[in-house]
Design a protein around this motif. Structure first.
Motif, mmCIF file in Angstrom:
data_model
loop_
_atom_site.group_PDB
_atom_site.id
_atom_site.type_symbol
_atom_site.label_atom_id
_atom_site.label_comp_id
_atom_site.label_asym_id
_atom_site.label_seq_id
_atom_site.Cartn_x
_atom_site.Cartn_y
_atom_site.Cartn_z
ATOM 1 N N THR A 139 -2.572 9.577 0.342
ATOM 2 C CA THR A 139 -3.241 8.707 1.318
ATOM 3 C C THR A 139 -4.485 9.366 1.889
ATOM 4 O O THR A 139 -5.513 8.705 2.093
ATOM 5 C CB THR A 139 -2.266 8.337 2.447
ATOM 6 O OG1 THR A 139 -1.129 7.664 1.887
ATOM 7 C CG2 THR A 139 -2.928 7.422 3.466
ATOM 8 N N ARG A 166 0.804 -1.217 0.000
ATOM 9 C CA ARG A 166 0.000 0.000 0.000
ATOM 10 C C ARG A 166 0.840 1.270 0.000
ATOM 11 O O ARG A 166 0.510 2.237 -0.692
ATOM 12 C CB ARG A 166 -0.926 -0.024 1.231
ATOM 13 C CG ARG A 166 -1.813 1.192 1.410
ATOM 14 C CD ARG A 166 -2.633 1.006 2.682
ATOM 15 N NE ARG A 166 -3.392 2.197 3.044
ATOM 16 C CZ ARG A 166 -4.606 2.479 2.603
ATOM 17 N NH1 ARG A 166 -5.200 1.656 1.763
ATOM 18 N NH2 ARG A 166 -5.241 3.567 2.992
ATOM 19 N N HIS A 167 1.938 1.291 0.726
ATOM 20 C CA HIS A 167 2.722 2.519 0.867
ATOM 21 C C HIS A 167 4.146 2.396 0.336
ATOM 22 O O HIS A 167 5.019 3.157 0.762
ATOM 23 C CB HIS A 167 2.762 2.959 2.337
ATOM 24 C CG HIS A 167 1.442 3.374 2.893
ATOM 25 N ND1 HIS A 167 0.706 4.410 2.372
ATOM 26 C CD2 HIS A 167 0.710 2.862 3.925
ATOM 27 C CE1 HIS A 167 -0.418 4.541 3.058
ATOM 28 N NE2 HIS A 167 -0.448 3.609 3.990
ATOM 29 N N MET A 193 -0.337 6.364 -1.547
ATOM 30 C CA MET A 193 -0.772 4.989 -1.775
ATOM 31 C C MET A 193 -0.349 4.587 -3.178
ATOM 32 O O MET A 193 -0.563 5.339 -4.138
ATOM 33 C CB MET A 193 -2.282 4.853 -1.611
ATOM 34 C CG MET A 193 -2.774 5.093 -0.198
ATOM 35 S SD MET A 193 -4.528 4.692 -0.002
ATOM 36 C CE MET A 193 -5.268 5.828 -1.185
#
Length: 352
Positions: A333, A293-294, A316
């Motif tokens: 995000t 995700r990151h 993201m």
């Protein structure tokens, strides 16, 4: 994105589902082709100073693949498989004085151009296509495209003289998982057609770490699952064949490299554990890149050492394509609906 990723577009307004890169054989310009909810768009990577994307086709697109300048797409409201001649499409766009052709003009053009010469052709009996995969058989050198419909699987083979995929097998009735977490193709040495992998199950033999849940596309008129054990399905998110006898499998945060029988492949780093839940895995010549995700982390295939790592919790990340170049999208995000930035991995090509 650091030294290994290069930003190619800032503030992309499209909801992109898939992306591939293509080099125009006439101009040698490299393009990103974006399959989005809004249509199919192109970005010329040799003219990044213009920072513009151009519409190639107006219909919703969920999947893209390129072979020999032929673009295969899953396109339209009902998501059907299409074949597009990229050279012809680009020539038409260049020769058009007005890129915003009216719907009436489009219909007129369709009537004038014979169907077999049209740059975009609908593949019959593929409406409701959920997923597609392409694999090359290293033993026979044949390339296959397999598509899954609501209750059927179709198999096509690339025919070089006609530069197109030809239907090998018509639809077969089959009950498929929904949602379809895994849909990949595996090539076994003694079989003419690839097998469809629909999941990964817990092992039944002491030497195994897993077993593949597969369907054989044999020459008979019926299509059915192999005899399989009743062991539980594992939470696999990724399956991809690396070479003739090794398959990369991602289960939760662990990446395993096994042979075709589900046994650990000892000639390379066989198990890698990541500190995050892996979303996408890309195998390079000497390492594995795991995206989450990151960010992303790379580990060596030989030593399991971390080769590179990117973490940014303010963004993201999502992988859009891995066919030739690795194409990545990032959004804020705290505002996931904001316009995205597009990146391409430089210095590496997706090998498998």
């Amino acid at each position: 994105m650091g030294a290994c990723f290069s930003k190619v577009f800032n503030g992309c307004p499209l909801k992109v589902n898939s992306s591939v890169s293509w080099i125009d054989p006439k101009t040698r310009d490299q393009y990103l082709i974006l399959g989005a909810e809004e249509g199919i768009y192109t970005l010329n990577l040799n003219e990044l100073h213009e920072d513009t994307i151009e519409k190639l086709l107006p219909h919703r697109c969920s999947w893209l693949f390129i072979l020999n300048n032929v673009l295969m797409s899953v396109t339209g409201k009902s998501l059907q498989l299409y074949s597009h001649n990229l050279a012809t499409l680009f020539d038409q766009r260049k020769n058009s004085h007005n890129l915003h052709i009216s719907l009436t003009a489009n219909k007129l053009t369709d009537r004038i151009i014979p169907k077999k010469f049209a740059p975009s052709l609908k593949i019959p009996d593929t409406k409701g296509c959920r997923k597609c995969r392409v694999v090359r058989n290293p033993y026979t050198k044949c390339t296959f495209l397999c598509g899954v419909l609501d209750s059927a699987i179709i198999l096509m083979q690339w025919y070089e003289p006609l530069q197109k995929f030809m239907l090998l097998k018509k639809q077969f009735s089959l009950t498929l998982p929904n949602p379809l977490q895994i849909f990949e193709l595996l090539v076994f040495p003694s079989e003419e057609y690839p097998r469809v992998c629909l999941g990964v199950r817990a092992p039944t033999q002491p030497s195994q770490v897993l077993q593949f849940d597969t369907v054989q596309l044999n020459a008979s008129a019926s299509l059915g699952p192999e005899e399989r054990s009743e062991t539980s399905l594992m939470n696999a998110s990724h399956v991809s064949q690396l070479d003739r006898d090794s398959v990369l499998v991602c289960v939760d945060n662990c990446v395993k490299i096994v042979n075709m029988h589900g046994e650990l492949c000892h000639r390379m780093g066989t198990e890698m554990t990541f500190r995050f839940c892996v979303q996408t895995v890309v195998c390079l010549q000497d390492s594995v890149l795991a995206f989450w995700r990151h960010g992303m982390q790379g580990q060596s295939l030989q030593t399991n050492e971390i080769t590179q790592e990117i973490t940014d919790e303010t963004r993201m990340f999502r992988v859009l394509g891995t066919q030739r170049d690795i194409i990545l999208e990032s959004t804020p995000t705290d505002n996931p609906d904001a316009q995205s930035n597009l990146y391409i991995l430089t210095g590496h090509k997706s090998t498998y």
